[in-house]
Design a protein around this motif. Structure first.
Motif, PDB file in Angstrom:
ATOM      1  N   TYR A 114     -20.081  64.586 -78.481  1.00 49.57           N
ATOM      2  CA  TYR A 114     -19.249  64.592 -79.572  1.00 49.57           C
ATOM      3  C   TYR A 114     -17.850  63.823 -79.395  1.00 49.57           C
ATOM      4  N   ILE A 115     -17.617  63.343 -80.542  1.00 48.55           N
ATOM      5  CA  ILE A 115     -16.529  62.487 -80.380  1.00 48.55           C
ATOM      6  C   ILE A 115     -15.465  63.328 -81.365  1.00 48.55           C
ATOM      7  N   ALA A 116     -14.295  63.503 -80.838  1.00 44.61           N
ATOM      8  CA  ALA A 116     -13.344  64.473 -81.629  1.00 44.61           C
ATOM      9  C   ALA A 116     -12.368  63.550 -82.586  1.00 44.61           C
ATOM     10  N   GLY A 117     -11.742  64.103 -83.490  1.00 42.70           N
ATOM     11  CA  GLY A 117     -10.823  63.318 -84.490  1.00 42.70           C
ATOM     12  C   GLY A 117     -11.331  63.324 -85.936  1.00 42.70           C
ATOM     13  N   CYS A 118     -10.100  63.113 -86.419  1.00 42.80           N
ATOM     14  CA  CYS A 118     -10.519  63.368 -88.036  1.00 42.80           C
ATOM     15  C   CYS A 118      -9.511  61.984 -88.566  1.00 42.80           C
ATOM     16  N   PRO A 119     -10.051  60.832 -88.509  1.00 39.36           N
ATOM     17  CA  PRO A 119     -11.109  60.353 -88.023  1.00 39.36           C
ATOM     18  C   PRO A 119     -10.662  59.937 -86.595  1.00 39.36           C
ATOM     19  N   PRO A 120     -11.913  59.772 -85.671  1.00 44.81           N
ATOM     20  CA  PRO A 120     -11.586  59.333 -84.291  1.00 44.81           C
ATOM     21  C   PRO A 120     -11.359  57.757 -84.573  1.00 44.81           C
ATOM     22  N   ARG A 121     -10.480  57.483 -83.402  1.00 44.56           N
ATOM     23  CA  ARG A 121      -9.996  55.942 -83.383  1.00 44.56           C
ATOM     24  C   ARG A 121     -11.188  55.132 -82.830  1.00 44.56           C
ATOM     25  N   PRO A 122     -11.197  54.051 -83.054  1.00 46.93           N
ATOM     26  CA  PRO A 122     -12.369  53.060 -82.617  1.00 46.93           C
ATOM     27  C   PRO A 122     -12.576  52.907 -81.198  1.00 46.93           C
ATOM     28  N   GLU A 123     -11.470  53.308 -80.308  1.00 47.38           N
ATOM     29  CA  GLU A 123     -11.485  53.556 -78.656  1.00 47.38           C
ATOM     30  C   GLU A 123     -12.337  54.508 -78.472  1.00 47.38           C
ATOM     31  N   ALA A 124     -12.214  55.664 -79.173  1.00 55.05           N
ATOM     32  CA  ALA A 124     -12.552  56.954 -78.812  1.00 55.05           C
ATOM     33  C   ALA A 124     -14.228  56.745 -79.228  1.00 55.05           C
ATOM     34  N   ILE A 125     -14.476  56.000 -80.508  1.00 57.36           N
ATOM     35  CA  ILE A 125     -15.908  55.847 -80.626  1.00 57.36           C
ATOM     36  C   ILE A 125     -16.806  55.125 -79.774  1.00 57.36           C
ATOM     37  N   LEU A 126     -16.061  54.058 -79.116  1.00 56.62           N
ATOM     38  CA  LEU A 126     -16.727  53.136 -78.301  1.00 56.62           C
ATOM     39  C   LEU A 126     -16.843  54.129 -76.773  1.00 56.62           C
ATOM     40  N   HIS A 127     -15.934  54.977 -76.630  1.00 53.99           N
ATOM     41  CA  HIS A 127     -16.091  55.762 -75.344  1.00 53.99           C
ATOM     42  C   HIS A 127     -17.287  56.623 -75.617  1.00 53.99           C
ATOM     43  N   GLY A 128     -17.475  57.327 -77.013  1.00 57.24           N
ATOM     44  CA  GLY A 128     -18.549  58.178 -77.178  1.00 57.24           C
ATOM     45  C   GLY A 128     -19.786  57.454 -77.082  1.00 57.24           C
ATOM     46  N   ILE A 129     -19.853  56.084 -77.235  1.00 62.62           N
ATOM     47  CA  ILE A 129     -21.092  55.435 -77.214  1.00 62.62           C
ATOM     48  C   ILE A 129     -21.504  55.151 -75.560  1.00 62.62           C
ATOM     49  N   TRP A 130     -20.252  54.998 -74.908  1.00 65.76           N
ATOM     50  CA  TRP A 130     -20.357  54.859 -73.454  1.00 65.76           C
ATOM     51  C   TRP A 130     -21.140  55.742 -72.745  1.00 65.76           C
ATOM     52  N   LYS A 131     -20.645  57.334 -73.522  1.00 61.21           N
ATOM     53  CA  LYS A 131     -20.889  58.299 -72.805  1.00 61.21           C
ATOM     54  C   LYS A 131     -22.682  58.463 -73.265  1.00 61.21           C
ATOM     55  N   ALA A 132     -23.151  57.981 -74.419  1.00 63.45           N
ATOM     56  CA  ALA A 132     -24.510  57.940 -74.914  1.00 63.45           C
ATOM     57  C   ALA A 132     -25.270  57.083 -73.916  1.00 63.45           C
ATOM     58  N   ILE A 133     -24.669  56.055 -73.140  1.00 61.46           N
ATOM     59  CA  ILE A 133     -25.511  55.340 -72.525  1.00 61.46           C
ATOM     60  C   ILE A 133     -25.728  56.081 -71.169  1.00 61.46           C
ATOM     61  N   GLU A 134     -24.662  56.632 -70.651  1.00 63.17           N
ATOM     62  CA  GLU A 134     -24.696  57.558 -69.320  1.00 63.17           C
ATOM     63  C   GLU A 134     -25.830  58.402 -69.594  1.00 63.17           C
ATOM     64  N   LYS A 135     -25.864  59.016 -70.838  1.00 60.49           N
ATOM     65  CA  LYS A 135     -26.971  60.059 -71.171  1.00 60.49           C
ATOM     66  C   LYS A 135     -28.597  59.290 -71.040  1.00 60.49           C
ATOM     67  N   LEU A 136     -28.435  58.405 -71.749  1.00 58.56           N
ATOM     68  CA  LEU A 136     -29.694  57.743 -71.843  1.00 58.56           C
ATOM     69  C   LEU A 136     -30.233  57.295 -70.231  1.00 58.56           C
ATOM     70  N   GLU A 137     -29.099  56.929 -69.435  1.00 66.59           N
ATOM     71  CA  GLU A 137     -29.723  56.522 -68.179  1.00 66.59           C
ATOM     72  C   GLU A 137     -30.402  57.629 -67.511  1.00 66.59           C
ATOM     73  N   ARG A 138     -29.552  58.794 -67.613  1.00 62.55           N
ATOM     74  CA  ARG A 138     -30.289  60.108 -67.074  1.00 62.55           C
ATOM     75  C   ARG A 138     -31.570  60.341 -67.717  1.00 62.55           C
ATOM     76  N   LEU A 139     -31.535  60.209 -68.915  1.00 64.83           N
ATOM     77  CA  LEU A 139     -33.016  60.684 -69.617  1.00 64.83           C
ATOM     78  C   LEU A 139     -34.218  59.640 -69.029  1.00 64.83           C
ATOM     79  N   GLU A 140     -33.772  58.360 -68.854  1.00 66.54           N
ATOM     80  CA  GLU A 140     -34.705  57.184 -68.304  1.00 66.54           C
ATOM     81  C   GLU A 140     -35.271  57.596 -66.988  1.00 66.54           C
ATOM     82  N   LYS A 141     -34.436  58.087 -66.126  1.00 66.96           N
ATOM     83  CA  LYS A 141     -34.531  58.332 -64.810  1.00 66.96           C
ATOM     84  C   LYS A 141     -35.553  59.578 -64.623  1.00 66.96           C
ATOM     85  N   GLU A 142     -35.460  60.530 -65.813  1.00 65.48           N
ATOM     86  CA  GLU A 142     -36.239  61.831 -65.652  1.00 65.48           C
ATOM     87  C   GLU A 142     -37.796  61.288 -65.964  1.00 65.48           C
ATOM     88  N   VAL A 143     -37.806  60.232 -67.022  1.00 66.94           N
ATOM     89  CA  VAL A 143     -39.081  59.684 -67.603  1.00 66.94           C
ATOM     90  C   VAL A 143     -39.936  59.163 -66.424  1.00 66.94           C
TER      91      VAL A 143
END
Ligand code: SF4
Length: 144
Positions: A114-143
């Motif tokens: 979740y990226i909070a804000g109305c609207p979120p700043r670009p830095e927050a959006i990039l941080h959210g995408i970075w969190k997605a990378i961490e989540k994908l890494e976890r998912l790929e290790k599980e697979v």
């Protein structure tokens, strides 16, 4: 925020506007400009969910869009991560309790980041995408 991605491939993002006011979109466009340069991390927008690792979703989900959102979610290959960008997608925001809403995004598809804000700043959006990378890494290790 870590500065070196540990994924050994680029991260492709499909942006889905389910019914936002378009100001979140303006911030997403700002986030992909050379000023922030997410392509240095291999992050770029793609034109089809079939090519994406990440769904970046803005806006609440109106009833008339619910089936389309579900279809796009199913078209995105696994493992995938869903990012909810902005307050409207989290809670309905300014559209809360509207007669035309199916609900916030996680009433329709599962959300990982979740990226909070109305609207979120670009830095927050990039941080959210970075969190997605961490989540994908976890998912790929599980697979693996
Ligand atoms: S969170 Fe704010 S800026 Fe984003 S779509 Fe909703 S009202 Fe617009």
């Amino acid at each position: 925020m870590k500065l070196t991605p540990s994924l050994n491939r680029s991260l492709w993002v499909f942006h889905l506007n389910t019914g936002s006011c378009n100001v979140c979109e303006i911030e997403i466009v700002a986030a992909i400009t050379p000023r922030y340069d997410p392509e240095r991390f291999g992050i770029k927008l793609v034109g089809s969910p079939r090519h994406a690792d990440v769904l970046l979703v803005t806006g609440p989900v109106p009833k008339k869009n619910k089936e389309r959102v579900l279809r796009i979610f199913e078209q995105t290959p696994d493992p995938k991560v869903v990012i909810c960008c902005g307050t409207c997608g989290e809670s309905g925001g300014v559209y809360y309790d509207s007669y035309s809403l199916a609900g916030p995004i996680d009433d329709v598809i599962p959300v990982d980041v979740y990226i909070a804000g109305c609207p979120p700043r670009p830095e927050a959006i990039l941080h959210g995408i970075w969190k997605a990378i961490e989540k994908l890494e976890r998912l790929e290790k599980e697979v693996a």
